[in-house]
Motif scaffolding. Structure first.
Motif, mmCIF file in Angstrom:
data_model
loop_
_atom_site.group_PDB
_atom_site.id
_atom_site.type_symbol
_atom_site.label_atom_id
_atom_site.label_comp_id
_atom_site.label_asym_id
_atom_site.label_seq_id
_atom_site.Cartn_x
_atom_site.Cartn_y
_atom_site.Cartn_z
ATOM 1 N N ARG A 238 74.732 8.210 56.093
ATOM 2 C CA ARG A 238 74.550 8.015 54.655
ATOM 3 C C ARG A 238 75.852 8.249 53.891
ATOM 4 N NH1 ARG A 238 69.534 10.180 56.247
ATOM 5 N NH2 ARG A 238 70.152 12.338 55.846
ATOM 6 N N ILE A 239 76.683 9.168 54.367
ATOM 7 C CA ILE A 239 78.006 9.344 53.758
ATOM 8 C C ILE A 239 78.829 8.075 53.946
ATOM 9 C CG2 ILE A 239 80.188 10.618 53.876
ATOM 10 C CD1 ILE A 239 78.577 13.081 54.720
ATOM 11 N N GLN A 240 78.803 7.545 55.152
ATOM 12 C CA GLN A 240 79.525 6.306 55.448
ATOM 13 C C GLN A 240 79.027 5.165 54.571
ATOM 14 O OE1 GLN A 240 82.105 5.565 57.182
ATOM 15 N NE2 GLN A 240 81.881 3.748 58.445
ATOM 16 N N GLN A 241 77.710 5.057 54.433
ATOM 17 C CA GLN A 241 77.127 3.969 53.648
ATOM 18 C C GLN A 241 77.448 4.094 52.161
ATOM 19 O OE1 GLN A 241 73.057 4.495 54.788
ATOM 20 N NE2 GLN A 241 73.374 3.666 56.846
ATOM 21 N N MET B 40 81.424 9.026 48.240
ATOM 22 C CA MET B 40 81.271 9.647 49.553
ATOM 23 C C MET B 40 81.232 11.165 49.447
ATOM 24 S SD MET B 40 83.547 7.131 52.003
ATOM 25 C CE MET B 40 82.873 7.735 53.553
ATOM 26 N N VAL B 41 82.052 11.726 48.563
ATOM 27 C CA VAL B 41 82.019 13.182 48.368
ATOM 28 C C VAL B 41 80.694 13.598 47.730
ATOM 29 C CG1 VAL B 41 83.045 15.105 47.073
ATOM 30 C CG2 VAL B 41 84.514 13.490 48.284
ATOM 31 N N ALA B 42 80.207 12.813 46.781
ATOM 32 C CA ALA B 42 78.924 13.121 46.143
ATOM 33 C C ALA B 42 77.789 13.090 47.174
ATOM 34 C CB ALA B 42 78.641 12.133 45.019
ATOM 35 N N GLN B 43 77.814 12.114 48.071
ATOM 36 C CA GLN B 43 76.778 12.026 49.100
ATOM 37 C C GLN B 43 76.886 13.180 50.082
ATOM 38 O OE1 GLN B 43 74.298 9.688 49.071
ATOM 39 N NE2 GLN B 43 73.362 10.880 50.728
ATOM 40 N N MET B 44 78.124 13.553 50.427
ATOM 41 C CA MET B 44 78.348 14.691 51.321
ATOM 42 C C MET B 44 77.734 15.959 50.732
ATOM 43 S SD MET B 44 82.012 16.247 52.630
ATOM 44 C CE MET B 44 82.504 16.710 50.944
ATOM 45 N N ASP B 45 77.960 16.178 49.438
ATOM 46 C CA ASP B 45 77.389 17.355 48.777
ATOM 47 C C ASP B 45 75.861 17.261 48.705
ATOM 48 O OD1 ASP B 45 79.933 18.360 48.415
ATOM 49 O OD2 ASP B 45 80.116 17.658 46.347
ATOM 50 N N LYS B 46 75.361 16.060 48.450
ATOM 51 C CA LYS B 46 73.915 15.853 48.358
ATOM 52 C C LYS B 46 73.220 16.167 49.677
ATOM 53 C CE LYS B 46 70.489 12.275 47.252
ATOM 54 N NZ LYS B 46 70.309 10.843 46.855
#
Length: 260
Positions: free
Chosen positions: A132-135, A212-218
């Motif tokens: 999901r981070i990649q996507q 990508m950083v926002a998804q990583m944190d999510k």
């Protein structure tokens, strides 16, 4: 000669393997004895022998992830004696050979330990958080039209080499498992660097790093505190320099961010 090498003799080992029926069940370490293991076997071949023995005894085999068995797919995510992928640096579990162990050794085998990687069964974990981070930003969306010539856009070799080094990440998650904070910064930074360094990826570089950083944190990954265990345990040698680049990209993007 191999016959004169004491390490070439078959080994008897004690295995302490994490068994867990599913993500809701409690897990525990089960102890198994395994005999006549060739030092030339790979670690996963040894696991196959264990499972054959368990099946003959009417015991459910140990579930573990694997695919290519050539060190390129990132599936073989085992925590072996307290280290991601085992005791040999720059090596995936499938490339680890039993000659790295000795007759009579006790080997503890566990799944990745990180909140965003829930255990599915035994040694298998759900690592779709990395997908999901990649996507969230690991792509370019330019219209290329016809197939362009490979050398149409000149790229300095030094830049191409850095982009290629970042692109070698196999998404195994060892960096997360090795980090005391469960951080995915090394993985995320490799994916950001890979595209930010190349001309084709510069158009979306700001939105990419933010998303990508926002998804990583999510996903619930921890913060990076620059311990460096991620790079030390990475089987393909992804550099900490990528984390520095991600930080530069993120700070630069934040000055002109359209995200509220």
């Amino acid at each position: 000669m191999a016959g004169n090498n004491p390490n070439s003799k078959p080994m008897n080992l004690t295995l302490k393997v994490w068994r867990q029926k599913n993500s809701q069940a409690a897990g525990n370490l089960e102890t198994y004895q395994i005999k006549d293991i060739s030092p030339e076997m790979s670690f996963l071949e040894m696991m196959d022998v264990l499972n054959e023995d368990l099946l003959l005894k009417g015991i459910d085999p140990v579930a573990f992830d694997h695919d290519c068995r050539e060190g390129i797919c990132g599936m073989c995510s085992l925590y072996i004696n307290g280290r991601a992928h085992g005791p040999e640096r720059g090596t995936t579990t499938c490339q680890l050979h039993m000659r790295k162990f000795s007759d009579g050794d006790t080997i503890t085998i566990e799944p990745w330990r990180a909140g965003p990687f829930p255990v599915l069964k035994d040694l298998c974990t759900d690592r779709s958080a990395l997908d999901r981070i990649q996507q969230a930003g690991g792509y370019i969306s330019v219209n290329t039209g016809g197939v362009p010539d490979a050398n149409e856009i000149p790229i300095p070799k030094s830049i191409a080499d850095k982009a290629f080094d970042a692109a070698t990440c196999i998404q195994c998650g060892a960096c997360v498992a090795a980090c005391k904070n469960g951080s995915a910064m090394l993985f995320t930074s490799a994916k950001v660097s890979q595209l930010a360094l190349l001309p084709q990826g510069k158009v979306e570089r700001k939105t990419r790093v933010e998303n990508m950083v926002a998804q990583m944190d999510k996903e619930g990954f921890g913060a990076c505190t620059n311990i460096g265990s991620c790079a030390a345990e990475c089987p393909v040698g992804i550099s900490l320099e990528n984390i520095a680049m991600l930080n530069r990209e993120y700070i630069g993007a934040s000055f002109t961010s359209e995200n509220v």
